[in-house]
Design an enzyme around this catalytic site. Structure first.
Site, PDB file in Angstrom:
ATOM      1  N   ASP A   1       0.869  -1.167   0.000  1.00 54.81           N
ATOM      2  CA  ASP A   1       0.000   0.000   0.000  1.00 54.81           C
ATOM      3  C   ASP A   1       0.905   1.215   0.000  1.00 54.81           C
ATOM      4  O   ASP A   1       2.048   1.142   0.458  1.00 54.81           O
ATOM      5  CB  ASP A   1      -0.876   0.056   1.263  1.00 54.81           C
ATOM      6  CG  ASP A   1      -0.096   0.597   2.436  1.00 54.81           C
ATOM      7  OD1 ASP A   1       0.730  -0.156   2.978  1.00 54.81           O
ATOM      8  OD2 ASP A   1      -0.260   1.780   2.776  1.00 54.81           O
TER       9      ASP A   1
ATOM     10  N   CYS B   1      -0.734   2.679 -21.634  1.00 52.32           N
ATOM     11  CA  CYS B   1      -1.772   2.582 -20.614  1.00 52.32           C
ATOM     12  C   CYS B   1      -3.170   2.687 -21.220  1.00 52.32           C
ATOM     13  O   CYS B   1      -3.399   3.456 -22.140  1.00 52.32           O
ATOM     14  CB  CYS B   1      -1.566   3.687 -19.576  1.00 52.32           C
ATOM     15  SG  CYS B   1      -2.787   3.685 -18.240  1.00 52.32           S
TER      16      CYS B   1
ATOM     17  N   CYS C   1      -5.982   3.228 -19.233  1.00 58.38           N
ATOM     18  CA  CYS C   1      -6.891   3.782 -18.234  1.00 58.38           C
ATOM     19  C   CYS C   1      -7.764   4.869 -18.854  1.00 58.38           C
ATOM     20  O   CYS C   1      -7.501   5.358 -19.942  1.00 58.38           O
ATOM     21  CB  CYS C   1      -6.120   4.335 -17.027  1.00 58.38           C
ATOM     22  SG  CYS C   1      -5.399   5.965 -17.265  1.00 58.38           S
TER      23      CYS C   1
ATOM     24  N   CYS D   1      -5.826   7.998 -19.913  1.00 59.73           N
ATOM     25  CA  CYS D   1      -4.985   7.844 -21.099  1.00 59.73           C
ATOM     26  C   CYS D   1      -5.806   7.614 -22.368  1.00 59.73           C
ATOM     27  O   CYS D   1      -5.363   7.937 -23.468  1.00 59.73           O
ATOM     28  CB  CYS D   1      -3.976   6.717 -20.888  1.00 59.73           C
ATOM     29  SG  CYS D   1      -2.673   7.189 -19.722  1.00 59.73           S
TER      30      CYS D   1
ATOM     31  N   HIS E   1      -4.918   7.593 -13.271  1.00 61.48           N
ATOM     32  CA  HIS E   1      -3.799   7.046 -14.042  1.00 61.48           C
ATOM     33  C   HIS E   1      -2.742   6.393 -13.159  1.00 61.48           C
ATOM     34  O   HIS E   1      -2.314   5.263 -13.409  1.00 61.48           O
ATOM     35  CB  HIS E   1      -3.125   8.100 -14.928  1.00 61.48           C
ATOM     36  CG  HIS E   1      -1.846   7.566 -15.497  1.00 61.48           C
ATOM     37  ND1 HIS E   1      -1.825   6.644 -16.520  1.00 61.48           N
ATOM     38  CD2 HIS E   1      -0.564   7.695 -15.079  1.00 61.48           C
ATOM     39  CE1 HIS E   1      -0.569   6.254 -16.728  1.00 61.48           C
ATOM     40  NE2 HIS E   1       0.211   6.878 -15.861  1.00 61.48           N
TER      41      HIS E   1
END
Length: 369
Positions: free
Chosen positions: A263, A301, A303, A306, A332
Site C-alpha cells: 500500500d 496505458c 486507463c 490515457c 492514471h
RNA sequence: GUGGCCGUAGCUCAGUCUGGUAGAGCACCUGGUUGUGGUCCAGGAUGUCGCGGGUUCAAGUCCCGUCGGUCACC
C-alpha cells in the site's frame, strides 16, 4: 476456519502468485492497495476504483476513530457499506501515526494530540483492535511502533520488542472471528533484528504478516536486505505485506523477493502534485515541455485518463488547479501500479518474471522514452 | 489651470528621508514528497528603477526639466 487465507497458485524463483481469500471475496496477489485514509481514496470514488480494477483498499484507524468515530461507522453498517465498497478492505492500526505524529510512547499505549481538535487521544493495542472491529475491515493490523530511520540500534531493538509484546495483546483483544489480524515485523534495516522479529511474530500464528518500518528514508539496498531477512523466517503459506511501499522499482524488487501486498499514498499524492508514473519513467505534468503535447500520459496505458485526455489538457487542468486534474491523474497513477502488479502476476505464471523485471527497469530508465 | 501623490521584475509593491553590489510576495522555470494534512520544502530565470539633463569618486535615492497616471481645488 480463519477469515483470511492465502494460497499460492504459481511461482517463479522467489516471486509468487496467489489468491487472497477474504469475507468480501478473492484478491489476486501480488496486489497494490490504494490508500483511503478517511474512507475515501482521495479524488476518486468506488466506481473509479472498480474501473481501475482495484482489488482491495486500505483505510486508517487513527483518522476514522477521530471522525466520524468507529461507533458511528458501526451503527451505519460498517466501513464497507459506509463507503460503498463491497470488495476487501484493510485497516491500518495507527502504528504509522506513531511515527509520523511523534506521540508519547509508553508500554500501555501511545498518546497523541488530535490533529482534528487538539484533544489528547490514546491508542493501546486493545483499543486499536476494538476500533478496527467496529470499522469492520476484512484485514486488521496489530498496533506497532514504526521507528523513523535512521535511528539508534538500541531504539530500533527496543521498539521492535515492544511491537512483539503489543502483538500478543492484540491477539488477546480480538473478539470477532470474521476478520484476519496481521502481525507486523519491525527491526529497521538490521537483518538480525528483522530475523528475530519475524521469527517471534511468526510463532504467533497470524494469518498474514506486515513488514513495517520500511519506506521511511532507507536505501533500496537496505530495504531489500531487510525484506529478505524477514522472509527467511516467515511461513510460505501466509501473505506478506510490505507496508507503505509504492515506488515502482521498489514494488518489483519486493515482488521478486516473494512479497504479496503493498500500500502507499505515492500514486495519489503524486497525482495531486502533478507527478505521473509511466512505463517509460516518471514525468511532471506541469513541465513546460507538455504544453502542446497531444499524446496520452502513457502510450502503453489503457486507463480512462490515457484513453480520453492529452498531456496538454491535463497540464492545463493541473496548472489551473482544476479538481478534475487530481481525479484524472490519480486514476492514471493507480492504474499504473495496479497494472504493474497484474503484469507481474502474468509473468510469474508464465515463468518469465526475470525478463519482465529486466524490461521494466530498462524502459523506466530516464531518457528511454 | 494650481497643488498633492504615484511611476522600480509579467503583477502588487518595498527601497528614496540619511547616495555605496537591484529587492520581496505572487506568477514563471526546475527538483523533492513512500502504512496521506490537496500541503510544504529547496533551487532557478527575470530589470532602459518613466524619459532627458545636472551635482557627485559614486544617483532608484539629491537638484532641474519633461512625459504619463491619479486625487483635490478652481
Amino acid at each position: 476456519m480463519t477469515a483470511i487465507t492465502w494460497q499460492q497458485t504459481s511461482a517463479d524463483g522467489a516471486a509468487r502468485r496467489g489468491w487472497l481469500d477474504t469475507p468480501h471475496g478473492r484478491v489476486e496477489t501480488p496486489v497494490f492497495m490504494p490508500v483511503g485514509t478517511r474512507g475515501a481514496v482521495k479524488a476518486v470514488d468506488s466506481d473509479d476504483l472498480k474501473a481501475i480494477d482495484t482489488g482491495i483498499v486500505l483505510a486508517n484507524t487513527y483518522h476514522l476513530m477521530l471522525r466520524p468515530g468507529s461507533e458511528s461507522i458501526e451503527k451505519l453498517g460498517g466501513l464497507h457499506s459506509f463507503m460503498n465498497w463491497d470488495r476487501p478492505i484493510l485497516t491500518d492500526s495507527g502504528g504509522f501515526q506513531v511515527f509520523s505524529l511523534d506521540p508519547l510512547i509508553e508500554e500501555e499505549g501511545v498518546s497523541f494530540r488530535s490533529t482534528v481538535d487538539g484533544d489528547p487521544v490514546k491508542l493501546t493495542p486493545e483499543s486499536a483492535v476494538r476500533i478496527q472491529e467496529g470499522l469492520g475491515a476484512d484485514i486488521i493490523m496489530v498496533l506497532d511502533v514504526c521507528v523513523g530511520l535512521p535511528a539508534p540500534p538500541t531504539v530500533v531493538k527496543a521498539e521492535m520488542e515492544r511491537t512483539l509484546r503489543w502483538a500478543e495483546r492484540c491477539i488477546n483483544a480480538q473478539q470477532r472471528s470474521d476478520q484476519g489480524l496481521f502481525g507486523i515485523i519491525q527491526g529497521g534495516v538490521d537483518p538480525d533484528l528483522r530475523v528475530l522479529s519475524a521469527r517471534e511474530t511468526a510463532q504467533m500464528d497470524f494469518p498474514g504478516f506486515g513488514i513495517g518500518g520500511l519506506s521511511v528514508g532507507e536505501s533500496g539496498t537496505d530495504r531489500n536486505r531487510a525484506i529478505e531477512a524477514a522472509t527467511s523466517e516467515l511461513p510460505v503459506d501466509r501473505p506478506r505485506y510490505v507496508m507503505g511501499l509504492g515506488d515502482p522499482e521498489g514494488l518489483v524488487d519486493a515482488v521478486a523477493r516473494g512479497m504479496d501486498m503493498f500500500d502507499c499514498v505515492l500514486p495519489t499524492r503524486h497525482a495531486r502534485h502533478g507527478k505521473v508514473m509511466t512505463a517509460s519513467g516518471d514525468l511532471n505534468i506541469r513541465n513546460q515541455e507538455y504544453e502542446l503535447d497531444t499524446g496520452p500520459l502513457d502510450e502503453s496505458c489503457q486507463c480512462l485518463t490515457c484513453r480520453h485526455y492529452t498531456r496538454a489538457y491535463l497540464r492545463h487542468l493541473f496548472r489551473m488547479k482544476e479538481i478534475t486534474a487530481m481525479r484524472l491523474l490519480s486514476i492514471h497513477n493507480l492504474s499504473y501500479l495496479t497494472d504493474l502488479m497484474r503484469d507481474a502476476r502474468v509473468a510469474i505464471t508464465e515463468g518469465n518474471f526475470a525478463t519482465f523485471n529486466a524490461d521494466f527497469r530498462e524502459t523506466r530508465r530516464p531518457g528511454s522514452a
